[in-house]
Each structure stands twice: as C-alpha cells, then as structure tokens.
Design a protein around this motif. Structure first.
Motif, short mmCIF file in Angstrom:
data_model
loop_
_atom_site.label_atom_id
_atom_site.label_comp_id
_atom_site.label_asym_id
_atom_site.label_seq_id
_atom_site.Cartn_x
_atom_site.Cartn_y
_atom_site.Cartn_z
N LEU A 24 0.82 -1.22 0.00
CA LEU A 24 0.00 0.00 0.00
C LEU A 24 0.85 1.27 0.00
O LEU A 24 0.53 2.25 -0.68
CB LEU A 24 -0.94 0.00 1.21
N SER A 25 1.95 1.25 0.74
CA SER A 25 2.80 2.44 0.81
C SER A 25 3.53 2.69 -0.51
O SER A 25 3.70 3.83 -0.92
CB SER A 25 3.81 2.30 1.96
N THR A 76 0.63 3.84 -3.13
CA THR A 76 0.02 5.15 -2.87
C THR A 76 1.03 6.26 -2.58
O THR A 76 0.70 7.44 -2.66
CB THR A 76 -0.94 5.07 -1.67
N TYR A 122 -3.18 13.69 5.00
CA TYR A 122 -3.23 12.71 3.91
C TYR A 122 -4.70 12.37 3.70
O TYR A 122 -5.47 12.27 4.65
CB TYR A 122 -2.45 11.45 4.27
N PRO A 172 -6.39 9.57 1.62
CA PRO A 172 -6.58 8.41 0.74
C PRO A 172 -8.05 8.02 0.66
O PRO A 172 -8.85 8.39 1.53
CB PRO A 172 -5.77 7.32 1.44
N TYR A 179 6.47 8.01 3.56
CA TYR A 179 5.98 6.67 3.26
C TYR A 179 7.07 5.62 3.43
O TYR A 179 6.79 4.43 3.63
CB TYR A 179 5.39 6.62 1.84
#
Length: 394
Positions: free
Chosen positions: A60-61, A64, A243, A245, A292
């Motif tokens: 995921l890091s 994204t 952030y 998301p 990240y």
C-alpha cells in the motif's frame, strides 16, 4: 523512490515495527489460544499475521506513496480472549476469521455496506470494546495475587517507564517479563534446549469449519471491532496528518491480506492507528511526501519479526500464562480508557452504552453466542427505545 529514502525514516520504521509487535503480540498470542489454538497454531497465526501486515504495508505504501501503516487487530484479539472456545474448536474460529475477512473486503468495495458499518452508533461500538477489554485488563492485578515477586516487576516497569515515555511503557513491561522469566521462573530441564528447534518459522495449516456460533460469536463482533476500532480511526489519523486516501480500497486490501493469513491461524489485519501516527508524523521526516518510507521499513520489520514468531512464542510458553496475560492487559489499558470515555461521553446514549458494556463484560454466552454480540444487540434495542420515546414526547 530511492531519492525519498532517509535515515530518519529508517529509524522511525524500525521503531514502529518494534513497538507494534512488542506492545501487542502477547494479546494476539493469548487471544488465539483462548479460542482453542495450540501453542504451535498460535505461533503460526502470529507469524502469518505479522508477515501479512508487513507485506500489506509495503504494497500500500509503495502504490500510494503514503505512510500507510498496518497492524493486526489487537482489539479483535482481545475479543477472542473474552469469547473463549466455541463448538468446533479452533477450526470453527478460523472459519469465523475467514467470514470476517470477506466482510472487510465487502465493506471496502461495496459503499452502502461500508456506510452501514460506519452508521453503527460509536458509543455502542466503544462500549462493546470496553467490555471486551475489561477482563483482560484485570490480569495485572491477578498476576500480583498469583506471585508478587513475578507480577510487581512487570507492573512497576510499565508505570515507571510510562511516566517518562508512554510509548515505551509496554516494551519495558515486556523486558521485565523476560527478566522475571530468565531469573525468577523455574524452567524445566531441557526446555531451553528445545528453543533451538523454534528458530525456524512454524507453519500450521488449519482447515476452516463454518458454524453459526462461530459466525455470530466471533466473525460479526470481530468485524465490527476491527472496522470501528482500527480501520476507521486509521483513516482519521491519516487525515489529521493531511493525507487523504480513499478509504474503500484500503479496507478491501487489508481484508485480502487478512484472508491470506487465515489458513495459517491469523484472525485479521487492518489499518493501524497508534503506529500510523508514528509513520505519518514529523518524526518520520520533515517532508510529508517522503514519510511513506517509514511505513515501508516498518513493513519489512514486521516480516522479519513474523519469521521469528516461533522462537518468541516458545520463550513465552515457558512462563505461567498469567504473566503474559498481565503484559497483554497492560498493553490494553490505554485502549480501555479511551473506549470507555467515548462510550459514556454522550448523555443521551449513556444508558444504552452501559447496557452494552455490562452484557459484554459479563462474558456470558446465550445459545452458544458470545456476550459481545448480545451486548451490541441489547444496547441497540435500548438506544432505539430511548430515541422512540423522545420522538413521541416531541
């Protein structure tokens, strides 16, 4: 990506992995054992969860470029500890874990379903969590009653270190536990020699069995606790750090990685909250766009720690169970206080929250279904009745 790497993110990522694993692995280990897992199955589940959350954080890091921290469901593990064994044993519990993972995926992909989960009154969800945590938070006191020479050093380490640095309180208690085990507990002959065989990861496949009691007693409460206490707060922490998301895809991915851990005894992984703040905060890097890497490093750390889970659990198994329960209880004191505060904050829902808390904390099962589910139902009925009466008065 390599240009964004920094020593600061490396340090914070390593610290996040250590704190995330050390502060709550005892809760997970005890929770899996409570629903019928053997020591080998609990070690396998711990390994599967740690590897799954590490890989999930990395994926995921990287995709994204956001500091997406992943954790195992600590409140969910506490729920397992309170639910206890069900008909069908650990296989039935694993079947419930599978259903929970499916529900998390659906919540992420199907917006109306996700909105329905978010619509569960926060006071009731928090009251259920507080009731689940209460029993395990008694363990430190019980440890002192069991043997003051064993229990007091663990609690004093937690109090003294926590008064200076709260983040290190549970690792300090864990270190005190290790010292008590090394110098205070009489270890059977040959037990230490057997630890050499535990250095390799333990992998135990558990065939899931689907039962109504498992679905209602474990799957549904585990899903609600994981979403309400981990995934939704995890998104909130990211938003606090600027952030933004899309929540749905993140929830769905955590559900997929939960399903990957299930056949090996893992219950659920989810978005982190506390460790999310570590990776998303300024301590990870001054530039928000480079933070990240802290979550990526933490993910790598979780994978490594997961591969060592068998050695960790074999070491823990040498001690009286009440001592590791005491460490787990100390790790959950903060969660208990926060959930209780949020449960009873609003006067109009206070009675409903109290009923949810009392029914859940009683630990009484009806019809083979755990008190956590009945607590939520009882509190929901009380809240609906209260709101209905208020509407009639108007």
């Amino acid at each position: 990506m390599l240009k964004d790497f920094s020593v600061q993110s490396l340090f914070m990522g390593c610290l996040t992995a250590f704190v995330g694993f050390a502060s709550s692995f005892a809760v997970v280990f005890h929770g899996l054992q409570a629903v019928g897992a053997t020591d080998a199955q609990a070690a396998s589940g711990l390994m599967a969860l740690s590897v799954a959350m590490g890989l999930c954080a990395i994926v995921l890091s990287v995709v994204t470029r956001l500091p997406i921290s992943i954790a195992w469901s600590t409140p969910g593990a506490a729920l397992l500890a309170s639910a206890g064994a069900i008909d069908g044993g650990f296989s039935a519990a694993v079947g419930a874990f599978f259903i929970c993972g499916i529900l998390i995926v659906i919540a992420g992909l199907f917006r109306p379903f996700g909105r329905a989960v978010a619509a569960i009154p926060a006071p009731l969800a928090n009251a259920m969590l507080a009731g689940v945590l209460l029993g395990l938070c008694f363990a430190p006191v019980k440890a002192i009653a069991f043997n003051p020479a064993f229990g007091l050093p663990i609690i004093l380490a937690w109090i003294v270190v926590g008064s200076f640095k709260r983040l290190w309180a549970v690792p300090a208690a864990l270190a005190a536990f290790a010292l008590v085990l090394a110098f205070g507990v009489k270890i059977p002959d040959g037990a230490l020699a057997s630890l050499e065989h535990s250095l390799l990861p333990t992998v135990e496949f558990v065939k899931p069995v689907f039962t109504l009691a498992g679905i209602v007693s474990i799957a549904l409460p585990l899903f609600i606790v994981t979403m309400a206490s981990q995934n939704i707060p995890g998104i909130a922490v990211l938003k606090v750090h600027h952030y933004d998301p899309k929540p749905g895809p993140l929830f769905a991915v955590t559900g997929v990685f939960s399903l990957l851990a299930v056949p090996f005894g893992g219950h659920a992984v989810n978005l982190a909250a506390i460790t999310a703040a570590m990776c998303a905060g300024q301590d990870a890097h001054a530039d928000p766009k480079r933070r990240y890497w802290a979550a990526i490093i933490a993910g790598i750390g979780y994978v490594i720690l997961g591969l060592l889970a068998s050695a960790v659990t074999a070491f823990v198994a040498l001690a009286p169970p009440i001592l590791i329960e005491a460490v787990a209880g100390l790790a959950l004191v903060g969660a208990l206080s926060n959930s209780a505060l949020n449960a009873f904050q609003q006067p109009e829902s206070r009675e409903a929250a109290a009923i949810t808390f009392l029914v859940t904390a009683s630990g009484v099962s009806f019809g083979g279904i755990s008190g956590a589910f009945w607590g939520l139902i009882a509190g929901g009925l009380m809240l609906a009745l209260s709101r209905g009466v208020q509407m009639l008065k108007k």
